[in-house]
Design an enzyme around this catalytic site. Structure first.
Site, PDB file in Angstrom:
ATOM      1  N   ASP A 237      14.724  -1.010   1.581  1.00 51.83           N
ATOM      2  CA  ASP A 237      15.458  -1.235   2.955  1.00 51.83           C
ATOM      3  C   ASP A 237      16.440  -2.418   2.736  1.00 51.83           C
ATOM      4  O   ASP A 237      17.680  -1.880   2.336  1.00 51.83           O
ATOM      5  CB  ASP A 237      14.293  -1.217   4.131  1.00 51.83           C
ATOM      6  CG  ASP A 237      15.107  -1.432   5.527  1.00 51.83           C
ATOM      7  OD1 ASP A 237      16.207  -1.096   5.656  1.00 51.83           O
ATOM      8  OD2 ASP A 237      14.500  -1.955   6.219  1.00 51.83           O
TER       9      ASP A 237
ATOM     10  N   ASP B 277       3.438   3.314   6.888  1.00 57.11           N
ATOM     11  CA  ASP B 277       2.855   3.081   7.956  1.00 57.11           C
ATOM     12  C   ASP B 277       3.692   2.709   9.172  1.00 57.11           C
ATOM     13  O   ASP B 277       4.716   2.387   9.169  1.00 57.11           O
ATOM     14  CB  ASP B 277       1.882   2.017   7.645  1.00 57.11           C
ATOM     15  CG  ASP B 277       2.342   0.707   7.759  1.00 57.11           C
ATOM     16  OD1 ASP B 277       3.239   0.580   7.075  1.00 57.11           O
ATOM     17  OD2 ASP B 277       1.753  -0.277   8.661  1.00 57.11           O
TER      18      ASP B 277
ATOM     19  N   ASP C  93       7.647   2.442  -2.223  1.00 56.01           N
ATOM     20  CA  ASP C  93       7.898   3.549  -1.293  1.00 56.01           C
ATOM     21  C   ASP C  93       9.341   3.644  -0.703  1.00 56.01           C
ATOM     22  O   ASP C  93       9.958   4.815  -0.650  1.00 56.01           O
ATOM     23  CB  ASP C  93       6.843   3.484   0.068  1.00 56.01           C
ATOM     24  CG  ASP C  93       6.918   1.857   0.622  1.00 56.01           C
ATOM     25  OD1 ASP C  93       7.717   1.251   0.105  1.00 56.01           O
ATOM     26  OD2 ASP C  93       6.141   1.915   1.673  1.00 56.01           O
TER      27      ASP C  93
ATOM     28  N   LYS D 167      17.338   3.217   1.904  1.00 57.07           N
ATOM     29  CA  LYS D 167      18.307   3.033   2.896  1.00 57.07           C
ATOM     30  C   LYS D 167      19.380   2.116   2.384  1.00 57.07           C
ATOM     31  O   LYS D 167      19.457   1.004   2.906  1.00 57.07           O
ATOM     32  CB  LYS D 167      17.442   2.290   3.981  1.00 57.07           C
ATOM     33  CG  LYS D 167      16.434   3.251   4.804  1.00 57.07           C
ATOM     34  CD  LYS D 167      15.873   2.352   5.945  1.00 57.07           C
ATOM     35  CE  LYS D 167      14.803   3.119   6.834  1.00 57.07           C
ATOM     36  NZ  LYS D 167      13.990   2.093   7.669  1.00 57.07           N
TER      37      LYS D 167
ATOM     38  N   ARG E  39      -0.305   6.578   7.243  1.00 55.48           N
ATOM     39  CA  ARG E  39       0.084   6.603   5.737  1.00 55.48           C
ATOM     40  C   ARG E  39      -0.397   8.033   5.141  1.00 55.48           C
ATOM     41  O   ARG E  39       0.223   8.395   4.189  1.00 55.48           O
ATOM     42  CB  ARG E  39      -0.541   5.375   5.105  1.00 55.48           C
ATOM     43  CG  ARG E  39      -0.014   4.124   5.556  1.00 55.48           C
ATOM     44  CD  ARG E  39      -0.781   3.156   4.429  1.00 55.48           C
ATOM     45  NE  ARG E  39      -0.625   1.645   4.902  1.00 55.48           N
ATOM     46  CZ  ARG E  39       0.467   0.937   4.749  1.00 55.48           C
ATOM     47  NH1 ARG E  39       1.410   1.304   3.915  1.00 55.48           N
ATOM     48  NH2 ARG E  39       0.380  -0.376   5.034  1.00 55.48           N
TER      49      ARG E  39
ATOM     50  N   PHE F 226      13.404   4.505  11.281  1.00 57.25           N
ATOM     51  CA  PHE F 226      12.128   3.924  10.677  1.00 57.25           C
ATOM     52  C   PHE F 226      11.197   5.404  10.606  1.00 57.25           C
ATOM     53  O   PHE F 226      10.954   5.933  11.581  1.00 57.25           O
ATOM     54  CB  PHE F 226      11.561   3.120  11.730  1.00 57.25           C
ATOM     55  CG  PHE F 226      10.246   2.372  11.452  1.00 57.25           C
ATOM     56  CD1 PHE F 226      10.210   1.360  10.593  1.00 57.25           C
ATOM     57  CD2 PHE F 226       9.107   3.031  11.834  1.00 57.25           C
ATOM     58  CE1 PHE F 226       9.267   0.807   9.991  1.00 57.25           C
ATOM     59  CE2 PHE F 226       8.057   2.325  11.503  1.00 57.25           C
ATOM     60  CZ  PHE F 226       7.942   1.086  10.413  1.00 57.25           C
ATOM     61  N   VAL F 227      10.758   5.446   9.320  1.00 52.22           N
ATOM     62  CA  VAL F 227       9.777   6.634   9.203  1.00 52.22           C
ATOM     63  C   VAL F 227       8.531   6.194   8.671  1.00 52.22           C
ATOM     64  O   VAL F 227       8.127   5.070   8.471  1.00 52.22           O
ATOM     65  CB  VAL F 227      10.726   7.420   8.045  1.00 52.22           C
ATOM     66  CG1 VAL F 227      11.791   7.995   8.419  1.00 52.22           C
ATOM     67  CG2 VAL F 227      10.781   6.436   6.575  1.00 52.22           C
TER      68      VAL F 227
ATOM     69  N   LYS G  24       1.005  -1.336   0.064  1.00 52.54           N
ATOM     70  CA  LYS G  24       0.057   0.144  -0.045  1.00 52.54           C
ATOM     71  C   LYS G  24       0.870   1.074  -0.025  1.00 52.54           C
ATOM     72  O   LYS G  24       0.432   2.178  -0.458  1.00 52.54           O
ATOM     73  CB  LYS G  24      -0.756   0.106   1.265  1.00 52.54           C
ATOM     74  CG  LYS G  24      -1.772  -1.130   1.553  1.00 52.54           C
ATOM     75  CD  LYS G  24      -2.556  -1.220   2.786  1.00 52.54           C
ATOM     76  CE  LYS G  24      -2.994  -2.323   3.105  1.00 52.54           C
ATOM     77  NZ  LYS G  24      -3.803  -2.508   4.429  1.00 52.54           N
ATOM     78  N   GLY G  25       2.186   0.994   0.336  1.00 54.05           N
ATOM     79  CA  GLY G  25       2.926   2.273   0.730  1.00 54.05           C
ATOM     80  C   GLY G  25       3.121   3.285  -0.354  1.00 54.05           C
ATOM     81  O   GLY G  25       3.418   4.405  -0.074  1.00 54.05           O
TER      82      GLY G  25
HETATM   83  P1  5GP Z   1      12.930  -4.315   2.444  1.00 54.40           P
HETATM   84  O1  5GP Z   1      12.531  -5.695   1.849  1.00 54.40           O
HETATM   85  O2  5GP Z   1      13.699  -3.510   1.301  1.00 54.40           O
HETATM   86  O3  5GP Z   1      13.686  -4.610   3.702  1.00 54.40           O
HETATM   87  O4  5GP Z   1      11.762  -3.466   2.925  1.00 54.40           O
HETATM   88  C1  5GP Z   1      10.933  -3.020   2.003  1.00 54.40           C
HETATM   89  C2  5GP Z   1       9.368  -2.615   2.837  1.00 54.40           C
HETATM   90  O5  5GP Z   1       9.528  -2.524   4.172  1.00 54.40           O
HETATM   91  C3  5GP Z   1       8.826  -1.317   2.367  1.00 54.40           C
HETATM   92  O6  5GP Z   1       8.174  -1.633   1.413  1.00 54.40           O
HETATM   93  C4  5GP Z   1       8.207  -0.997   3.711  1.00 54.40           C
HETATM   94  O7  5GP Z   1       6.937  -1.605   3.499  1.00 54.40           O
HETATM   95  C5  5GP Z   1       8.961  -1.626   4.581  1.00 54.40           C
HETATM   96  N1  5GP Z   1      10.093  -0.701   5.393  1.00 54.40           N
HETATM   97  C6  5GP Z   1      11.310  -0.740   5.459  1.00 54.40           C
HETATM   98  N2  5GP Z   1      11.821   0.460   5.931  1.00 54.40           N
HETATM   99  C7  5GP Z   1      10.652   1.090   6.427  1.00 54.40           C
HETATM  100  C8  5GP Z   1      10.587   2.290   7.349  1.00 54.40           C
HETATM  101  O8  5GP Z   1      11.487   3.158   7.620  1.00 54.40           O
HETATM  102  N3  5GP Z   1       9.366   2.665   7.617  1.00 54.40           N
HETATM  103  C9  5GP Z   1       8.150   1.884   7.203  1.00 54.40           C
HETATM  104  N4  5GP Z   1       6.718   2.483   7.550  1.00 54.40           N
HETATM  105  N5  5GP Z   1       8.188   0.772   6.521  1.00 54.40           N
HETATM  106  C10 5GP Z   1       9.404   0.451   6.077  1.00 54.40           C
END
Ligand code: 5GP
Length: 192
Positions: free
Chosen positions: A113, A170, A110, A141, A176, A163-164, A54-55
């Protein structure tokens, strides 16, 4: 007791105005790239922009309106995190409605990470044989990366390991709809 949306916010990290400015820049840059030859579809069909729910919803809504090339859009939903702040398993909850074989595809995220979510999405989409596959993320990140993923367009690199929330992001499904990106007060994070 009702709490106000802003009660949990410790500080704004990226303001509404900064986001608007950067989204306009990205829209111009992406449009120029596809006009200049990033598009590879042999049949010349419009770019397909794929938003990851949803992000990416608010970012995608603003980004497509900042782009001045013909495009279509579709959505996928994946779950990578539970209701907390630590990574979990990646699952596809909603797949695309349209076929992407030999089409130009731009994935809009969105935040990237660890990279696991995007890696999973890209592997699935590549297997369908798009003509080209690019990625645009609002936030990155890079220092948190665990797997290498190609990211073509980045809105903002987060300076710290934060963590934003807000502008689509969200915490436990809330925040959101904030028009900016910010961080929560520690006392508002259950598993802190
Ligand atoms: P990854 O698989 O790259 O670790 O994570 C991607 C997903 O993790 C993003 O689409 C998001 O939903 C969530 N995520 C990662 N970092 C953050 C953050 O700082 N804040 C929030 N709200 N979601 C995050």
């Amino acid at each position: 007791m009702t709490t106000a949306l802003m009660d949990g916010i410790a500080r704004v990290v990226i303001s509404e105005a900064e986001i608007a400015r950067r989204v306009r820049e990205l829209g111009r840059e992406i449009s120029a790239d596809y006009r200049a030859g990033a598009a590879k579809d042999p049949r010349g069909r419009p770019l397909l922009v794929v938003g990851i729910l949803k992000g990416a919803m608010p970012f995608m809504a603003d980004l497509v309106r900042a782009m001045d090339i013909p495009l279509e859009y579709d959505f996928m939903a994946v779950s990578s995190y539970g209701n907390g702040t630590s990574p979990g398993e990646v699952r596809i909850l909603k797949d695309l409605d349209c076929a992407i074989g030999r089409r130009d595809v731009l994935v809009v995220e969105d935040i990237v990470d660890t990279g696991h979510t995007l890696q999973h999405i890209l592997a699935g989409l590549s297997a369908r044989g798009p003509a080209s596959l690019r990625v645009c993320t609002l936030l990155d990140k890079p220092h948190r990366r665990e797997v290498e993923v190609p990211v073509d367009y980045v809105g903002f690199v987060l300076p710290e390991n934060l963590f934003v929330v807000g502008y689509g992001l969200d915490y436990a499904e809330v925040y959101r709809n904030l028009p900016f990106v910010g961080v929560l007060k520690p006392e508002y994070i259950r598993d802190a």
